[in-house]
Write a protein that holds these residues in place. Structure first.
Motif, PDB file in Angstrom:
ATOM      1  N   GLU A   1      49.982  24.226  27.781  1.00 52.49           N
ATOM      2  CA  GLU A   1      50.047  23.284  28.898  1.00 52.49           C
ATOM      3  C   GLU A   1      48.787  22.437  29.010  1.00 52.49           C
ATOM      4  N   TRP A   2      47.622  23.027  28.734  1.00 53.37           N
ATOM      5  CA  TRP A   2      46.386  22.249  28.867  1.00 53.37           C
ATOM      6  C   TRP A   2      46.313  21.144  27.822  1.00 53.37           C
ATOM      7  N   VAL A   3      46.919  21.370  26.647  1.00 57.65           N
ATOM      8  CA  VAL A   3      46.989  20.316  25.643  1.00 57.65           C
ATOM      9  C   VAL A   3      47.964  19.232  26.093  1.00 57.65           C
ATOM     10  N   GLU A   4      49.091  19.632  26.696  1.00 56.85           N
ATOM     11  CA  GLU A   4      50.037  18.651  27.242  1.00 56.85           C
ATOM     12  C   GLU A   4      49.348  17.737  28.250  1.00 56.85           C
ATOM     13  N   GLU A   5      48.519  18.332  29.104  1.00 59.87           N
ATOM     14  CA  GLU A   5      47.806  17.534  30.112  1.00 59.87           C
ATOM     15  C   GLU A   5      46.894  16.505  29.444  1.00 59.87           C
ATOM     16  N   ASN A   6      46.186  16.930  28.411  1.00 58.40           N
ATOM     17  CA  ASN A   6      45.295  16.005  27.716  1.00 58.40           C
ATOM     18  C   ASN A   6      46.067  14.919  26.977  1.00 58.40           C
ATOM     19  N   ILE A   7      47.244  15.250  26.440  1.00 58.18           N
ATOM     20  CA  ILE A   7      48.057  14.244  25.766  1.00 58.18           C
ATOM     21  C   ILE A   7      48.448  13.142  26.751  1.00 58.18           C
ATOM     22  N   ARG A   8      48.830  13.529  27.951  1.00 57.89           N
ATOM     23  CA  ARG A   8      49.199  12.525  28.966  1.00 57.89           C
ATOM     24  C   ARG A   8      48.008  11.622  29.300  1.00 57.89           C
ATOM     25  N   LYS A   9      46.820  12.199  29.375  1.00 61.13           N
ATOM     26  CA  LYS A   9      45.625  11.393  29.633  1.00 61.13           C
ATOM     27  C   LYS A   9      45.334  10.465  28.449  1.00 61.13           C
ATOM     28  N   ASN A  10      45.456  11.007  27.250  1.00 60.56           N
ATOM     29  CA  ASN A  10      45.186  10.207  26.065  1.00 60.56           C
ATOM     30  C   ASN A  10      46.121   9.010  25.967  1.00 60.56           C
ATOM     31  N   ALA A  11      47.377   9.193  26.373  1.00 64.76           N
ATOM     32  CA  ALA A  11      48.365   8.119  26.243  1.00 64.76           C
ATOM     33  C   ALA A  11      47.913   6.843  26.933  1.00 64.76           C
ATOM     34  N   VAL A  12      47.195   6.965  28.029  1.00 63.72           N
ATOM     35  CA  VAL A  12      46.775   5.780  28.797  1.00 63.72           C
ATOM     36  C   VAL A  12      45.308   5.442  28.577  1.00 63.72           C
ATOM     37  N   ASN A  13      44.599   6.269  27.822  1.00 58.36           N
ATOM     38  CA  ASN A  13      43.167   6.036  27.621  1.00 58.36           C
ATOM     39  C   ASN A  13      42.757   5.808  26.171  1.00 58.36           C
TER      40      ASN A  13
ATOM     41  N   THR B   1      42.160   4.599  22.481  1.00 60.38           N
ATOM     42  CA  THR B   1      42.161   3.325  21.769  1.00 60.38           C
ATOM     43  C   THR B   1      41.566   3.518  20.385  1.00 60.38           C
ATOM     44  N   ILE B   2      41.989   2.656  19.462  1.00 55.68           N
ATOM     45  CA  ILE B   2      41.438   2.662  18.112  1.00 55.68           C
ATOM     46  C   ILE B   2      40.286   1.681  18.043  1.00 55.68           C
ATOM     47  N   VAL B   3      39.249   2.078  17.359  1.00 50.36           N
ATOM     48  CA  VAL B   3      38.044   1.270  17.254  1.00 50.36           C
ATOM     49  C   VAL B   3      37.992   0.586  15.893  1.00 50.36           C
ATOM     50  N   GLY B   4      37.717  -0.709  15.908  1.00 51.84           N
ATOM     51  CA  GLY B   4      37.566  -1.453  14.670  1.00 51.84           C
ATOM     52  C   GLY B   4      38.823  -1.425  13.830  1.00 51.84           C
ATOM     53  N   GLN B   5      38.654  -1.312  12.530  1.00 60.63           N
ATOM     54  CA  GLN B   5      39.777  -1.219  11.599  1.00 60.63           C
ATOM     55  C   GLN B   5      40.121   0.248  11.337  1.00 60.63           C
ATOM     56  N   SER B   6      40.360   0.963  12.415  1.00 61.82           N
ATOM     57  CA  SER B   6      40.707   2.382  12.404  1.00 61.82           C
ATOM     58  C   SER B   6      39.560   3.277  11.955  1.00 61.82           C
ATOM     59  N   GLU B   7      38.323   2.833  12.209  1.00 64.98           N
ATOM     60  CA  GLU B   7      37.182   3.669  11.862  1.00 64.98           C
ATOM     61  C   GLU B   7      36.995   4.821  12.846  1.00 64.98           C
ATOM     62  N   GLY B   8      37.517   4.701  14.047  1.00 63.06           N
ATOM     63  CA  GLY B   8      37.298   5.752  15.024  1.00 63.06           C
ATOM     64  C   GLY B   8      38.205   5.626  16.221  1.00 63.06           C
ATOM     65  N   LEU B   9      37.985   6.526  17.192  1.00 63.77           N
ATOM     66  CA  LEU B   9      38.765   6.567  18.428  1.00 63.77           C
ATOM     67  C   LEU B   9      37.828   6.482  19.620  1.00 63.77           C
ATOM     68  N   ASP B  10      38.383   6.020  20.717  1.00 64.79           N
ATOM     69  CA  ASP B  10      37.691   6.084  21.990  1.00 64.79           C
ATOM     70  C   ASP B  10      38.697   6.578  23.024  1.00 64.79           C
ATOM     71  N   GLY B  11      38.219   7.345  23.999  1.00 66.46           N
ATOM     72  CA  GLY B  11      39.078   7.758  25.101  1.00 66.46           C
ATOM     73  C   GLY B  11      40.090   8.821  24.767  1.00 66.46           C
ATOM     74  N   ALA B  12      39.869   9.601  23.723  1.00 66.74           N
ATOM     75  CA  ALA B  12      40.818  10.647  23.343  1.00 66.74           C
ATOM     76  C   ALA B  12      40.093  11.972  23.173  1.00 66.74           C
ATOM     77  N   PHE B  13      40.741  13.041  23.651  1.00 74.52           N
ATOM     78  CA  PHE B  13      40.156  14.366  23.522  1.00 74.52           C
ATOM     79  C   PHE B  13      41.218  15.417  23.829  1.00 74.52           C
ATOM     80  N   GLY B  14      41.244  16.476  23.025  1.00 77.02           N
ATOM     81  CA  GLY B  14      42.023  17.662  23.365  1.00 77.02           C
ATOM     82  C   GLY B  14      43.521  17.530  23.261  1.00 77.02           C
TER      83      GLY B  14
END
Length: 462
Positions: free
Chosen positions: A129-141, A143-156
Motif C-alpha cells: 500500500e505504501w508503494v501505491e501511495e507513492n505511485i499516486r504522488k509520482n503520477a502528478v509530480n 518529470t523527465i529531465v533533459g533527453q531522459s538523463e534523469g527524473l525529478d519528483g519521483a520516489f518510492g
C-alpha cells in the motif's frame, strides 16, 4: 506505514535542471483513474474482450500453504494449472500476432526442441500500500529531465503509471518505469550463472550478491537518496580463477550529475579500482561475452546512445509465473538444455505489454544497432528483448522468466536468459535451485558506508 518525506532530489538537482526541459506530469483528474479503471500501477484493470486475459483482482499477495518465509524456495501457488496448448515451429503461424520476433526466431532455429507451453493467464502482480501511495504522488509530480538523463519528483514507486506526451516521451517513461520498478527494499542471494556452449557444456560462476534499492528507501528524503537508485555488491565465490573478486555499483538516478559509479576488487592485487567501462556494451567476463553491461537486469543504465520510440501496447505471450524453474532441488542439468532452457519447465501466458524500440543514433557506438523491448504492463518488468546487429539482422534474444515473489509482494524475474542466435549459445543468470536458499528480502536500510569502496576492500579480504 512507510512514506517518503520529500520526493524531490533537492536544490542541487534543481540547479542542474534549470536549463533542461522538464516534461510535465499528468493532471490530478487523470491520476484519479489509478485504482479505478486502472490498477494502482497504471495498467488496464479490465480483462480483454476475448477473455484470454483476466481482469486484475488484486494480484497474488498471500503465500500458499507450507511457505515459511523469505529465503525459502517458492512453492508453486498454481499446481493444478495445466498447459492449455503448446506453440511449436509447426503451428506458430496460428499465433503470430501474439509472438515477438525473438520467440518466432527461436522456434525457427530450434524447431525440434524449443516450444512455448501456454498456461492460463494470471495477473499476479501487486505492490504494498505504501508503494501505491507513492505511485499516486509520482503520477502528478514525476518529470523527465533533459533527453531522459534523469527524473525529478519521483520516489518510492513507478514514476509514470500513466503514459503521456509524444512517442519518444512515452518510450522514456516506459523504460524509467522498468529501471525504477518495485523489487523490495533490500535483498541478498547466492546464485550461479552459466554460459552454455553450442555442445551443451557449461561451467558455473557462483557469487553472493547484496542490494539495497535506495529508490524505495522507506525513510525517503533528499538526505537519503543522494542521486542513487540502488547500491549493489557482488562477491565471486567460484570458480577458483575468479574467486575472491568483487564488484560494487552505485546506480545513479540522474546521469547528468553523475554517471554510474562502479568499483572492482582484484583478489590477486588486493586492490579496489574504479571500473570506468561498467556500462553500455562493455562485455561481462562471467557471461563469456554473451551479455553486455547494459543487458544486465534485462536493461539498465543510460539511454543517451539511442533514439527511442513507443510502439503501443499489444497482447503477447511472455514468460510468467515460472515457479517450476525455481523449485528447490531441481538440478541445473535438468533446467539447462543444449540450446535453451528446458521448455517443459517454463510457463508462458498472454499479457498486455508495452513495446518500445531503440535505434542507435548516428555517430554513436554500440554492438546493438536496434533493440525492441516488451514490457509487462502490470509489473513494468521488461520480459522480452529483440536485439539487432549493424546489418539489421536479429542477433540476440533475451527472456526474463518472471514469477510473483509473494513475500514482497511483486513480480520479478527468477532467471534472465540471453540467447545468441548466430553463435548458437546462451547465457543464464540467477540459478539457485541447488542452493539451500533463494533470495532473502528484508526491510532493512543499511548504512551507506556499507556500500563504499573502503568497505568493499575490507569485506573482500576477510
Amino acid at each position: 506505514m512507510r512514506y517518503n518525506k520529500n520526493v524531490f532530489l533537492g536544490g542541487l538537482l534543481a540547479l542542474s535542471f534549470a536549463t533542461s526541459p522538464l516534461y510535465a506530469a499528468v493532471s490530478a483528474s487523470e491520476a484519479a483513474r489509478l485504482g479505478k479503471d486502472l490498477t494502482p500501477f497504471g495498467s488496464v484493470k479490465a480483462g480483454n474482450e476475448a477473455g484470454t486475459i483476466p481482469a486484475w483482482d488484486g494480484g497474488l499477495t498471500e503465500a500458499p500453504e507450507g511457505y515459511e518465509g523469505t529465503g525459502q524456495h517458492h512453492i508453486n501457488p498454481f499446481p493444478e494449472d495445466d498447459v492449455l496448448f503448446t506453440i511449436t515451429a509447426s503451428n506458430m503461424d496460428q499465433f503470430s500476432d501474439h509472438l515477438s520476433d525473438g520467440v518466432r526466431a527461436m522456434l525457427e532455429i530450434y524447431p525440434t526442441t524449443f516450444k512455448v507451453p501456454v498456461y492460463q493467464s494470471r495477473r499476479t502482480h501487486a505492490v504494498p500500500e505504501w508503494v501505491e501511495e507513492n505511485i499516486r504522488k509520482n503520477a502528478v509530480n514525476a518529470t523527465i529531465v533533459g533527453q531522459s538523463e534523469g527524473l525529478d519528483g519521483a520516489f518510492g514507486g513507478y514514476p509514470f503509471p500513466i503514459l503521456h506526451g509524444n512517442n519518444e516521451q512515452k518510450a522514456w517513461q516506459v523504460m524509467w518505469n522498468h529501471l525504477t520498478r518495485w523489487r523490495g527494499i533490500s535483498g541478498t542471494r547466492r546464485t550461479s550463472e552459466v554460459a552454455v556452449q553450442a555442445n551443451g557444456d557449461y561451467n558455473l560462476v557462483t557469487s553472493q550478491q547484496e542490494v539495497f534499492f535506495n529508490f524505495y528507501n522507506p525513510e525517503g528524503g533528499q538526505e537519503d537518496l543522494d542521486n542513487v537508485i540502488f547500491y549493489y555488491l557482488s562477491f565471486t565465490q567460484s570458480p577458483p580463477r575468479l574467486a575472491g573478486g568483487a564488484i560494487l555499483v552505485h546506480e545513479t538516478l540522474n546521469q547528468i550529475i553523475s554517471p554510474r559509479n562502479g568499483w572492482g576488487y582484484n583478489a590477486g592485487q588486493r586492490r579496489v579500482r574504479r571500473a570506468p567501462n561498467l556500462g553500455y556494451d562493455s562485455p561481462i567476463a562471467a557471461a563469456d561475452n554473451l551479455r553486455t553491461a547494459d543487458d544486465t537486469d534485462i536493461f539498465n543504465g543510460a539511454m543517451d546512445r539511442y533514439n527511442w520510440s513507443y510502439k503501443g501496447m499489444k497482447e503477447i505471450y511472455i514468460p510468467y509465473n515460472n515457479y517450476r524453474l525455481s523449485e528447490k532441488g531441481t538440478p541445473y542439468s535438468e533446467i539447462l538444455g543444449m540450446s535453451h532452457l528446458n521448455p517443459d519447465l517454463t510457463r508462458w501466458e498472454l499479457h498486455r505489454v508495452h513495446i518500445v524500440e531503440a535505434d542507435l543514433k548516428e555517430g554513436e557506438r554500440h554492438i546493438y544497432a536496434k533493440r525492441r523491448f516488451y514490457v509487462d504492463a502490470d509489473s513494468w518488468n521488461t520480459l522480452l528483448v529483440d536485439q539487432y546487429d549493424g546489418r539489421g539482422e536479429l542477433w540476440r534474444v533475451t527472456f526474463g522468466m518472471a514469477k510473483n515473489y509473494y513475500e514482497l509482494p511483486g513480480v520479478w524475474t527468477t532467471l534472465d536468459v540471453y540467447h545468441d542466435l548466430q553463435a548458437r549459445r546462451y547465457h543464464v543468470l540467477g540459478l539457485d535451485t541447488e542452493e539451500p536458499n533463494t533470495r532473502v528480502f528484508t526491510d532493512d536500510v543499511p548504512n551507506k558506508r556499507y556500500f563504499s569502496p573502503a568497505s568493499l576492500r575490507r569485506r573482500s579480504v576477510r
